[in-house]
Design a protein around this motif. Structure first.
Motif, PDB file in Angstrom:
ATOM      1  N   LEU A 130       0.962  -1.226  -0.003  1.00 25.88           N
ATOM      2  CA  LEU A 130      -0.136  -0.014  -0.063  1.00 25.88           C
ATOM      3  C   LEU A 130       0.687   1.183   0.063  1.00 25.88           C
ATOM      4  CD1 LEU A 130      -3.126  -0.768   2.394  1.00 25.88           C
ATOM      5  CD2 LEU A 130      -2.885  -0.833  -0.044  1.00 25.88           C
TER       6      LEU A 130
ATOM      7  N   GLU B  87       2.024   1.971  -3.607  1.00 22.26           N
ATOM      8  CA  GLU B  87       0.951   2.282  -4.283  1.00 22.26           C
ATOM      9  C   GLU B  87       0.803   3.874  -4.280  1.00 22.26           C
ATOM     10  OE1 GLU B  87      -2.728   0.331  -4.141  1.00 22.26           O
ATOM     11  OE2 GLU B  87      -2.025  -1.063  -5.730  1.00 22.26           O
ATOM     12  N   GLU B  88       0.762   4.168  -2.750  1.00 23.35           N
ATOM     13  CA  GLU B  88       0.770   5.720  -2.303  1.00 23.35           C
ATOM     14  C   GLU B  88       1.783   6.261  -2.781  1.00 23.35           C
ATOM     15  OE1 GLU B  88      -0.013   7.973   1.819  1.00 23.35           O
ATOM     16  OE2 GLU B  88      -0.866   5.901   1.760  1.00 23.35           O
ATOM     17  N   LYS B  89       2.944   5.954  -2.978  1.00 24.60           N
ATOM     18  CA  LYS B  89       4.398   6.672  -3.336  1.00 24.60           C
ATOM     19  C   LYS B  89       4.011   6.929  -4.916  1.00 24.60           C
ATOM     20  CE  LYS B  89       9.277   6.392  -2.934  1.00 24.60           C
ATOM     21  NZ  LYS B  89       9.727   5.350  -4.248  1.00 24.60           N
TER      22      LYS B  89
ATOM     23  N   ALA C 122       1.486   6.782  -6.429  1.00 25.91           N
ATOM     24  CA  ALA C 122       0.489   7.822  -6.925  1.00 25.91           C
ATOM     25  C   ALA C 122       0.943   9.289  -6.608  1.00 25.91           C
ATOM     26  CB  ALA C 122      -0.918   7.443  -5.896  1.00 25.91           C
ATOM     27  N   ARG C 123       1.691   9.291  -5.564  1.00 25.02           N
ATOM     28  CA  ARG C 123       2.155  10.590  -5.311  1.00 25.02           C
ATOM     29  C   ARG C 123       3.001  11.278  -6.144  1.00 25.02           C
ATOM     30  NH1 ARG C 123       4.800  10.060  -0.519  1.00 25.02           N
ATOM     31  NH2 ARG C 123       3.227   9.222   0.092  1.00 25.02           N
TER      32      ARG C 123
ATOM     33  N   GLN D 167      -6.955  13.144  -3.150  1.00 24.59           N
ATOM     34  CA  GLN D 167      -6.417  12.344  -1.948  1.00 24.59           C
ATOM     35  C   GLN D 167      -5.622  11.013  -2.706  1.00 24.59           C
ATOM     36  OE1 GLN D 167      -9.160  11.213   0.932  1.00 24.59           O
ATOM     37  NE2 GLN D 167      -9.319  13.354   1.641  1.00 24.59           N
ATOM     38  N   THR D 168      -4.440  10.765  -2.121  1.00 25.43           N
ATOM     39  CA  THR D 168      -3.391  10.091  -2.624  1.00 25.43           C
ATOM     40  C   THR D 168      -3.915   8.511  -2.233  1.00 25.43           C
ATOM     41  OG1 THR D 168      -2.194  10.441  -0.789  1.00 25.43           O
ATOM     42  CG2 THR D 168      -1.520  11.706  -2.744  1.00 25.43           C
ATOM     43  N   VAL D 169      -4.869   8.471  -1.381  1.00 24.07           N
ATOM     44  CA  VAL D 169      -5.116   7.186  -1.026  1.00 24.07           C
ATOM     45  C   VAL D 169      -6.163   6.612  -1.862  1.00 24.07           C
ATOM     46  CG1 VAL D 169      -4.730   7.214   1.546  1.00 24.07           C
ATOM     47  CG2 VAL D 169      -7.029   8.040   0.551  1.00 24.07           C
TER      48      VAL D 169
ATOM     49  N   SER E 220      -5.107   3.246  -3.850  1.00 21.96           N
ATOM     50  CA  SER E 220      -5.080   1.883  -2.998  1.00 21.96           C
ATOM     51  C   SER E 220      -6.657   1.499  -2.661  1.00 21.96           C
ATOM     52  CB  SER E 220      -4.419   2.096  -1.772  1.00 21.96           C
ATOM     53  OG  SER E 220      -5.029   3.237  -1.065  1.00 21.96           O
TER      54      SER E 220
END
Lengths: 136, 224
Positions: free
Chosen positions: A96, A99-101, A103-104, A119-121, A124
């Protein structure tokens, strides 16, 4: 009152039928006679208490009476997936975070395209929803 | 080794002891309202005990047990979770309980012979057969309001369209556990532990009161 997907019964069952049984994937030291006291003590008594993703064993106590694993978010209580004993989770904290990284990074690369306040979440969540046993 | 297993015929047919069903005491103490008795109207739910059946728990690998059962009894193990197989005349059934466990129910007088033949056929295979006939009993529930009685008692979805014929589950029922199954469209079967039979019986009488629940007298399978 909510439903949990039992990977052995292959259907969603009422939470009342299940019992939590603590942390999953605890490996027994291969040589108990020769391992250090600290290693053995860690195996017997010390458990993780993470904030976020946690892999747990649960028992379908009134049902098939089999143990299985649940990946659960300890903050939101959301169950991300359930899987049989002996299998490895497809969703982990590292997975996760990566994935977040991603997305950022995507967001900074396409700063023009990304909408404000996104939101970056989000990424995920999409991955989570596609996994068998995901809960609303 | 199979020859180290001691197998006993637990039936009391030829003994001097009178067999009493798990609900015999409950029938006396809590009564048996006859179907259609209470208000003069038709009972919308009817229960009845089918006592003295042979209950065998089979544990082991699905393939080896399936083969033996087909050979000995002519019916196969249900392959899917939460499913039930019933033979042609509806007297014998096998139900999936867990990935390596099945419940086999046959007429009581066949139990010992069947267990012996299964063991002989399985030879030294890594399986377990346990006769649990004395530990549980089967309650039949029928009538147009049968599923309404169940809805009051269990959290499992018993809508007749969802809980189709040939399905069977172990679930919570009135704070105890029960094996609930649907061998045909007209009736439901509840398999309860002997020690909880009285509780479940009284619960059903209470839950079914509004449907004028009646208790059918058993005529089949009773040893003399």
């Amino acid at each position: 009152m909510f439903h949990i997907y039992c990977p052995y019964c292959e259907e969603l069952r009422e939470e009342e039928e299940f019992h939590p049984k603590g942390q999953a994937h605890i490996a027994r030291p291969e040589e108990p006679d020769t391992c250090s006291d600290e290693e053995w003590g860690d195996y017997l008594f010390f458990r993780d208490n993470p904030r976020g993703i946690h892999h747990e064993m649960w028992l379908h106590a009134v049902g098939c009476r089999k143990f299985f694993n649940i990946t659960r978010n300890t903050v939101s209580y959301e169950i991300l997936e359930t899987y049989k004993m002996g299998e490895q989770p497809t969703i982990t904290a590292e997975h996760l975070a990566r994935e977040e990284k991603n997305a950022r990074e995507e967001k900074t690369n396409n700063a023009q395209v990304a909408e404000g306040g996104q939101q970056t979440v989000g990424a995920s969540d999409a991955a989570v929803a596609s996994v068998k046993g995901a809960q609303a | 080794m199979s020859n180290s297993v001691h197998v006993y015929d637990a039936r009391t047919d030829h003994a001097t002891v009178t067999a009493e069903s798990p609900l015999a005491y409950s029938f006396q103490r809590s009564g048996m309202p006859a179907p259609g008795d209470a208000s003069g109207e038709e009972s919308r739910a009817v229960i009845g005990e089918r006592a003295f059946l042979g209950h065998l728990i089979l544990r082991g690998g699905a393939i080896v047990l399936d083969e033996a059962l087909r050979e000995v009894l002519g019916i196969g193990l249900p392959g899917r979770p939460n499913s039930l197989t019933v033979d042609a005349d509806g007297q014998r059934s096998v139900q999936w309980l867990s990935p390596d466990e099945w419940l086999l129910i046959v007429p009581g007088d066949e139990t010992f012979g069947l267990e012996t033949r299964l063991r002989a056929h399985l030879g030294g295979a890594h399986v377990a057969i346990v006769d649990v006939s004395a530990g549980q009993t089967l309650i039949e529930l029928s009538g147009e309001a049968a599923h309404e009685v169940l809805m009051k008692s269990t959290v499992y979805d018993v809508d007749p369209h969802t809980f189709t014929v040939g399905k069977g589950v172990t679930t919570l029922f009135a704070k105890t556990s029960v094996i609930l199954r649907r061998p045909d469209a007209s009736r439901w079967e509840l398999i309860v532990r002997r020690s909880f039979a009285d509780y479940v019986y009284r619960w059903l009488l209470d839950a079914g009161e509004e449907y004028g629940i009646g208790v059918a007298r058993e005529s089949r399978h009773e040893p003399q």
